[in-house]
Design a protein around this motif. Structure first.
Motif, mmCIF file in Angstrom:
data_model
loop_
_atom_site.group_PDB
_atom_site.id
_atom_site.type_symbol
_atom_site.label_atom_id
_atom_site.label_comp_id
_atom_site.label_asym_id
_atom_site.label_seq_id
_atom_site.Cartn_x
_atom_site.Cartn_y
_atom_site.Cartn_z
ATOM 1 N N TRP A 1 0.840 -1.192 0.000
ATOM 2 C CA TRP A 1 0.000 0.000 0.000
ATOM 3 C C TRP A 1 0.880 1.248 0.000
ATOM 4 O O TRP A 1 2.100 1.189 0.213
ATOM 5 N N VAL B 1 -8.498 0.738 2.002
ATOM 6 C CA VAL B 1 -8.837 -0.586 2.509
ATOM 7 C C VAL B 1 -9.018 -0.483 4.026
ATOM 8 O O VAL B 1 -8.118 -0.021 4.735
ATOM 9 N N THR C 1 -1.752 -7.005 3.363
ATOM 10 C CA THR C 1 -0.860 -7.211 2.222
ATOM 11 C C THR C 1 -1.542 -8.033 1.135
ATOM 12 O O THR C 1 -1.501 -7.690 -0.046
ATOM 13 N N SER D 1 -4.805 -8.497 0.753
ATOM 14 C CA SER D 1 -5.944 -7.735 0.227
ATOM 15 C C SER D 1 -5.484 -6.743 -0.829
ATOM 16 O O SER D 1 -6.062 -6.647 -1.924
ATOM 17 N N CYS D 2 -4.422 -6.005 -0.518
ATOM 18 C CA CYS D 2 -3.923 -4.991 -1.451
ATOM 19 C C CYS D 2 -3.303 -5.639 -2.684
ATOM 20 O O CYS D 2 -3.407 -5.096 -3.798
ATOM 21 N N ARG D 3 -2.654 -6.781 -2.504
ATOM 22 C CA ARG D 3 -2.072 -7.482 -3.652
ATOM 23 C C ARG D 3 -3.158 -7.858 -4.660
ATOM 24 O O ARG D 3 -3.003 -7.661 -5.873
ATOM 25 N N ARG E 1 -4.489 -4.670 -6.403
ATOM 26 C CA ARG E 1 -3.539 -4.123 -7.381
ATOM 27 C C ARG E 1 -3.455 -4.982 -8.641
ATOM 28 O O ARG E 1 -3.389 -4.473 -9.749
ATOM 29 N N LEU F 1 -3.424 3.521 -3.154
ATOM 30 C CA LEU F 1 -4.017 2.501 -2.296
ATOM 31 C C LEU F 1 -3.556 2.749 -0.858
ATOM 32 O O LEU F 1 -2.368 2.637 -0.560
ATOM 33 N N VAL G 1 -4.290 2.018 3.445
ATOM 34 C CA VAL G 1 -4.921 1.126 4.418
ATOM 35 C C VAL G 1 -5.245 1.941 5.660
ATOM 36 O O VAL G 1 -4.476 2.813 6.070
#
Length: 237
Positions: free
Chosen positions: A70, A199, A211, A213-215, A218, A230, A232
Motif C-alpha cells: 500500500w 482498505v 498485504t 488484500s492490497c495485492r 492491485r 491505495l 490502508v
C-alpha cells in the motif's frame, strides 16, 4: 445474526441490553483520557508507533527499505487499552454500534489526510470476513467500521473483495500468517473511476491480511488503473 434477520430488531437488542452495561465510545474515551493518535505519532508508510524525527520519506526503522503493498497507512492508535476492548466487543459480541463509532473516528482522520482528493473519486473497500466466521460471530466487523467511515466522509463504499474461510490467524507468526492468507481473497466488481482506494480493517498485526488484500486489488481490480493510490486504514496497530 441469522440470514434474513431483521436489523431493526438486532439494533434494538443492542441498545436495550448492551447499551445498559457499556457506555458509548466517546464517553468511555473521555473517562480514560483517550484520544486518537495525531498523524505525527505513527509512521505514514506502515502505521507503526514512532517518536519525533524518526520518520522520513522512506518511512521508519520498521519499514524503511521494505516494499509495502500500500501507499499510506492511517490508524487511530496502538492495539491496547480502550481500543483493544472495543475491538473485542465488536468482533466477539457483535456490538455494531461500537464498530460504527470507531469508524466515525477513523473517518475523521481519513478525511483530514485525504483532503487533496475529490470525494467522488475515493472508494472505501472493507476487508471481508469469510462467510463461516460471519455466521459464527454474527457480524462482519470491518464492514461495520467501514459504514462508520462512510457516514463521516460521504465516500462511496464498494465491496470489491470476497474471502474464503481459512484457519484463524491468532497465534501464528508473520510468515505463517502470510502463507495462511495467501489466495484467501478474490476481487469482485470494478470501481467506477477512483483516484484513491482505502482498505478498511480493524487491526494490523503483522500486515499479512492487508498485504494480501492490497495485492489482489492491485493485480486484479485496479490492474488497469495504474494511477490509483491505495491506502490502508485500521482502528489499531
Amino acid at each position: 445474526m441469522a440470514p434474513g434477520a431483521d436489523l431493526g430488531v438486532v439494533h434494538a437488542i443492542e441498545t436495550a441490553w448492551l447499551g445498559l452495561s457499556r457506555a458509548p465510545l466517546d464517553v468511555r474515551a473521555a473517562e480514560r483520557g483517550w484520544t486518537p493518535d495525531a498523524a505525527s505519532a505513527y509512521c505514514p508508510r506502515c502505521g507503526s508507533t514512532v517518536g519525533a524525527f524518526e520518520t522520513d520519506e522512506q518511512g521508519c526503522t520498521a519499514c524503511r527499505g521494505v516494499a509495502l503493498a500500500w501507499d499510506r497507512a492511517i490508524r487511530l492508535g496502538a492495539y491496547e487499552g480502550l481500543l483493544r476492548d472495543v475491538i473485542h466487543e465488536l468482533k466477539f459480541t457483535a456490538w455494531r454500534r461500537v464498530g460504527r463509532d470507531m469508524g466515525r473516528l477513523l473517518g475523521e482522520a481519513l478525511r483530514e489526510q485525504a483532503a487533496g482528493f475529490e470525494s467522488s473519486r475515493v472508494v472505501l473497500v472493507p476487508v471481508p470476513s469469510a462467510w463461516f466466521r460471519r455466521w459464527i460471530r454474527g457480524v462482519d466487523h470491518s464492514l461495520e467500521i467501514c459504514r462508520g467511515v462512510q457516514s463521516v466522509t460521504g465516500w462511496r463504499m464498494q465491496r470489491l473483495l470476497s474471502r474464503v474461510h481459512r484457519p484463524s490467524q491468532i497465534g501464528l507468526t508473520g510468515q505463517r500468517r502470510l502463507r495462511n492468507v495467501r489466495g484467501a481473497f478474490r476481487g469482485r466488481g470494478v470501481p467506477d473511476g477512483a483516484d484513491l482506494a482505502v482498505v478498511i480493517d480493524d487491526v494490523r498485526t503483522t500486515g499479512a491480511t492487508l498485504t494480501e488484500s492490497c495485492r489482489v486489488l492491485r493485480k486484479g481490480v485496479f490492474e488497469t488503473g495504474a494511477g490509483v493510490k491505495l491506502w490502508v486504514a485500521t482502528v489499531a496497530v
